[in-house]
Enzyme design. Structure first.
Site, mmCIF file in Angstrom:
data_model
loop_
_atom_site.group_PDB
_atom_site.id
_atom_site.type_symbol
_atom_site.label_atom_id
_atom_site.label_comp_id
_atom_site.label_asym_id
_atom_site.label_seq_id
_atom_site.Cartn_x
_atom_site.Cartn_y
_atom_site.Cartn_z
ATOM 1 N N HIS A 1 36.922 12.045 -7.270
ATOM 2 C CA HIS A 1 35.637 12.372 -7.895
ATOM 3 C C HIS A 1 35.629 13.805 -8.428
ATOM 4 C CE1 HIS A 1 31.573 11.854 -9.028
ATOM 5 N NE2 HIS A 1 31.224 11.014 -8.089
ATOM 6 N N ASP B 1 40.627 -6.463 -19.849
ATOM 7 C CA ASP B 1 41.591 -7.551 -20.014
ATOM 8 C C ASP B 1 42.958 -6.924 -20.292
ATOM 9 O OD1 ASP B 1 43.154 -9.657 -20.784
ATOM 10 O OD2 ASP B 1 41.758 -10.463 -22.268
#
Length: 427
Positions: A154, A364
């Protein structure tokens, strides 16, 4: 509980080395005040057709090597007490893992603890010091299904940046000529300054109190019904109504557990893009809060109205600021939230949304869209993480509460009227 076996572990090097002029990536002020922890996400896919295990891994490794040439800080090492990244091309950590169960055992388990198996053990939400900022795991299930999971520091990326990286990685896997254009220039917009708030201990769970996470789905049709049930509010968003209902049900569970209503404070995160360019990678968010001092204020219409008004107020104020005023403004907002949290008079809830980032439609790698995106149990108590469901019109929510409150929460009739525990099967 399913177990895993590591088949291989390697460092994925950059296809093109980082130029010496880019060797040091300085953190922005926003990066420096964020927690040094790994945020996780996993994408689950049914058995890929026309690909064997080796081909799948090779596609992921080659495309990761290529995309890291553009996202070069993700392959470096965080240095100097979390102030910069040494872009030394060490690489990103990559694991190939065998899971000794069917994917359906994960998808059919309402406890989100089951999802831990697709991440490297004990890595999510842990410290990122002295490790690669990015750790990737490819998991193979007995049924032939796979999971591609990633844990990102983070310190180096917010939810928007993390999603953009994943999307660019998937696009790189499918298109040879694609070249991402991330900009690691957040420090020019958010220079370092003194006076950052101490957020290390905000809402940390007492060790004696067990917390559990559950996943719920708000279908698009149920979100429409929920919106229609709220009167006097103009065009509430799906995130606003879902957040407000979850908060109400959480506050109700807390009230039943305590025997009285305790004022509640919920922190929210707003993306500072496009105030700064959309290609800017790093942490670029502003925190604000909503407060319910009475039981009446958690009612849906009242809470949605407050959430909508405060969010619009923050957006209007940000829009009218010069670039050099954004950091002091965001710092003031965060300090205000932290100061109220430290007074210990509120039930504290943390809410964040990564909706509308295209995590289903844009991930994808060549074998189709994921059928499920998941996180693992969040270590901060009373937290909500909202993200798109597979339709990208509904919302999935990872909800973490104390175990005794979760037992009450998951029986809430109003919650169950609009949200369903996620149990999903595949053929």
């Amino acid at each position: 509980m399913a177990s895993s076996t590591i088949l291989s572990r390697k460092m994925i090097k950059l296809l093109s080395p980082t130029p010496p002029s880019l060797r040091q990536h300085n953190f922005s002020f926003m990066d420096c005040i964020n927690l040094p922890q790994y945020t996780p996400i996993a994408f689950l896919y049914p058995k890929p057709e026309n690909y064997n295990k080796n081909q799948i891994s090779q596609i992921l490794e080659n495309s990761l090597s290529k995309v890291l040439s553009s996202y070069y800080p993700f392959a470096g090492r965080i240095k100097d007490n979390n102030t910069y990244v040494d872009c030394d091309d060490t690489g990103a950590e990559y694991l190939n893992v065998k899971i000794n169960c069917s994917m359906s055992e994960i998808l059919n388990n309402s406890s989100n603890d089951a999802a831990d198996v697709v991440f490297q053990q004990d890595l999510p939400w842990c410290s990122t010091l002295n490790r690669s900022p990015l750790v990737v795991q490819l998991s193979h299930f007995d049924c032939g299904g796979i999971a591609v999971s990633a844990c990102m520091s983070h310190k180096i990326a917010d939810g928007y940046s993390f999603a953009k990286f994943i999307n660019d990685w998937a696009t790189t896997a499918q298109h040879v000529d694609f070249k991402p254009s991330p900009q690691f220039n957040a420090s020019t917009f958010f220079p370092l300054m003194d006076g950052g708030p101490n957020i290390m201990s905000i809402n940390a769970s007492p060790e004696s109190q067990r917390h559990v996470s559950r996943m719920y789905n708000f279908s698009s049709s149920n979100l429409r019904r929920l919106k229609n049930s709220i009167t006097g509010i103009q065009n509430p968003t799906r995130v606003e109504v879902a957040t407000s209902l979850i908060h109400k049900c959480g506050a109700t569970a807390s009230m039943e557990n305590l025997g009285l209503f305790k004022p509640s404070l919920m922190s929210h995160v707003i993306n500072l893009r496009p105030l700064i360019p959309l290609d800017t990678i790093g942490n670029a968010t502003c925190v604000y809060s909503t407060i319910a001092m009475t039981e009446n204020e958690i009612e849906l219409s009242n809470y949605v109205a407050q959430l909508q008004n405060i969010k619009q107020q923050v957006r209007n104020e940000l829009k009218n600021l010069d670039m050099n005023q954004i950091v002091p403004y965001a710092l003031g907002k965060m300090k205000g939230v932290v100061d109220m949290m430290e007074k210990d008079i509120f039930d504290i809830y943390l809410s964040t949304s990564v909706c509308n980032f295209g995590l289903y439609s844009k991930t994808d790698f060549g074998w189709g869209r994921p059928i499920k995106i998941t996180y693992t149990k969040y270590p901060m108590k009373k937290s909500f993480i909202l993200f798109d469901d597979p339709s990208e019109e509904g919302i999935d929510v990872l909800i973490t509460l104390p175990e005794d409150e979760m037992l009450i929460f998951q029986k809430d009739k109003e919650l169950l009227e609009f949200a369903s525990p996620i149990v999903q099967s595949i053929k």
